[in-house]
Design an enzyme around this catalytic site. Structure first.
Site, PDB file in Angstrom:
ATOM      1  N   GLY A 158    -116.034-113.739  12.660  1.00 51.39           N
ATOM      2  CA  GLY A 158    -115.444-112.835  11.680  1.00 51.39           C
ATOM      3  C   GLY A 158    -116.043-111.442  11.751  1.00 51.39           C
ATOM      4  O   GLY A 158    -115.332-110.435  11.663  1.00 51.39           O
ATOM      5  N   ASN A 159    -117.369-111.342  11.937  1.00 55.85           N
ATOM      6  CA  ASN A 159    -118.009-110.030  12.058  1.00 55.85           C
ATOM      7  C   ASN A 159    -117.559-109.300  13.311  1.00 55.85           C
ATOM      8  O   ASN A 159    -117.468-108.074  13.336  1.00 55.85           O
ATOM      9  CB  ASN A 159    -119.534-110.179  12.063  1.00 55.85           C
ATOM     10  CG  ASN A 159    -120.083-110.574  10.706  1.00 55.85           C
ATOM     11  OD1 ASN A 159    -119.697-110.014   9.699  1.00 55.85           O
ATOM     12  ND2 ASN A 159    -120.964-111.559  10.675  1.00 55.85           N
TER      13      ASN A 159
ATOM     14  N   LYS B 150    -124.501-119.517   3.128  1.00 54.78           N
ATOM     15  CA  LYS B 150    -123.516-118.855   3.981  1.00 54.78           C
ATOM     16  C   LYS B 150    -123.265-117.417   3.538  1.00 54.78           C
ATOM     17  O   LYS B 150    -122.737-117.168   2.455  1.00 54.78           O
ATOM     18  CB  LYS B 150    -122.203-119.641   3.949  1.00 54.78           C
ATOM     19  CG  LYS B 150    -121.085-119.010   4.785  1.00 54.78           C
ATOM     20  CD  LYS B 150    -121.447-118.967   6.257  1.00 54.78           C
ATOM     21  CE  LYS B 150    -120.317-118.350   7.070  1.00 54.78           C
ATOM     22  NZ  LYS B 150    -120.698-118.180   8.489  1.00 54.78           N
TER      23      LYS B 150
ATOM     24  N   LYS C  49    -117.783-121.438  10.281  1.00 46.74           N
ATOM     25  CA  LYS C  49    -116.652-121.540  11.223  1.00 46.74           C
ATOM     26  C   LYS C  49    -117.081-122.144  12.559  1.00 46.74           C
ATOM     27  O   LYS C  49    -116.263-122.778  13.234  1.00 46.74           O
ATOM     28  CB  LYS C  49    -115.969-120.199  11.409  1.00 46.74           C
ATOM     29  CG  LYS C  49    -116.759-119.128  12.133  1.00 46.74           C
ATOM     30  CD  LYS C  49    -116.537-119.098  13.629  1.00 46.74           C
ATOM     31  CE  LYS C  49    -117.431-118.031  14.244  1.00 46.74           C
ATOM     32  NZ  LYS C  49    -117.526-118.122  15.702  1.00 46.74           N
TER      33      LYS C  49
ATOM     34  N   LYS D 207    -124.409-121.317  15.364  1.00 51.25           N
ATOM     35  CA  LYS D 207    -123.726-121.201  16.650  1.00 51.25           C
ATOM     36  C   LYS D 207    -124.401-122.074  17.702  1.00 51.25           C
ATOM     37  O   LYS D 207    -123.743-122.821  18.439  1.00 51.25           O
ATOM     38  CB  LYS D 207    -123.688-119.742  17.105  1.00 51.25           C
ATOM     39  CG  LYS D 207    -122.837-118.855  16.221  1.00 51.25           C
ATOM     40  CD  LYS D 207    -122.981-117.389  16.583  1.00 51.25           C
ATOM     41  CE  LYS D 207    -122.048-116.542  15.740  1.00 51.25           C
ATOM     42  NZ  LYS D 207    -122.205-116.714  14.298  1.00 51.25           N
TER      43      LYS D 207
END
Length: 311
Positions: free
Chosen positions: A10-11, A127, A211, A273
């Site tokens: 998203g970033n 988050k 995500k 991640k």
């Protein structure tokens, strides 16, 4: 050819709609490269900045009206972010494919992800979402709202909310059917809309699923071969931001687990991640995960950059 899932951060998709459109074009080029080579490609994306901005916009509107009825819950905010981010991505990917003479349908699915209502994350929000603030502004906001704010990757302070573990992607079966018919699918946007299951009901809850973890769950359920995580940095690094920072070209599962234990990866940033990539690689022999930046996506696809996680 291979089955591939690409998770876009998203970033990495920018700070506003216009910037997001431009960055979506970069992603579309790399995605089209893979499709042109004959691979089956599915896309997921983050929504950390976007979902926070949507939620904040409704709160500010409610404040201006002196009432709370216009406040927008996070499940609905997540659905909105899936809609407009998916719109930008499917538009850019479809255009890129047609420019190359490839006529494939590209579609975004509003996606729900089941979580456990007793997940400990609901007691410990971690988050980051929404915009970055200075330490002073974050303190003021926290005092006024009761929300929690933490420092995020040296870029400022952000609000944090619960991030429960994903258990099941509700719409993965229809995704498989569409993929088998050679359609390009965008799903699990923003980690999916978090829902708990009560009988036949799926009830949205106030949370944002990471995500990368949701994408990894989807990658397993779709039985893909390669899992790409595209974020804001070209490679995973240890000692990040320090004079002895070291970028990693290849990373075994064993090395990744050791670095995690040593605390090299920030929670709510690179840690999920690496954890997602490691979990995917461990889930089935022969699978690989690649972490790189959106700007270097085409090079990462060709194996010229990024961090490759392997068993």
């Amino acid at each position: 050819m291979s089955k591939i899932l690409i998770a876009l951060g998203g970033n990495a998709l920018g700070n506003d709609a216009e910037e997001q459109k431009d960055l979506a074009k970069n992603a579309a080029a790399a995605i089209a490269d893979m499709i042109e080579q004959g691979h089956e490609v599915t896309i997921s994306h983050g929504n950390g900045p976007q979902v926070g901005a949507i939620n904040l916009a409704f709160k500010e509107y409610a404040k201006s009206k002196g009432e709370e009825i216009y406040s927008m819950p996070f499940p609905e905010s997540g659905a909105m972010s899936q809609g407009y981010i998916g719109y930008h991505l499917q538009n850019a990917i479809k255009t890129e494919l047609l420019d190359r003479g490839i006529n494939k349908s590209v579609v975004s699915l509003i996606t729900q992800v089941v979580v456990d209502k007793n997940d400990n994350a609901f007691k410990n929000p971690t988050k980051p979402i929404g915009p970055f603030y200075s330490k002073e502004d974050a303190k003021k906001l926290s005092k006024a709202s009761g929300d929690h704010y933490i420092e995020d990757s040296g870029r400022g302070y952000r609000k944090v909310i619960p991030s429960p573990e994903p258990l099941q992607v509700v719409e993965s079966s229809i995704m498989r059917e569409l993929i088998e018919k050679e359609h390009v699918i965008i799903g699990a946007g923003g980690g999916g809309i978090p829902v708990i299951q009560e009988g036949n009901k799926l009830i949205g809850v106030e949370a944002v699923i990471d995500k990368d973890k949701a994408s990894e769950k989807l990658a397993e359920e779709l039985d893909v071969d390669f899992f790409f995580i595209l974020t804001a940095v070209e490679r995973v690094a240890i000692n990040f931001g320090k004079p002895n920072q070291k970028e990693l070209k290849n990373l075994s599962v064993e090395e990744a687990l050791n670095y995690i234990e040593e605390g090299h990866f920030p929670e709510g940033s690179m840690l999920p991640k690496v954890e997602a990539a490691t979990k995917f690689v461990e889930s089935k022999p022969g699978r690989k995960a690649i972490i790189s930046s959106l700007e270097k996506a085409k090079e990462a696809v060709l194996g010229k950059t990024g961090t490759v996680i392997y068993s």
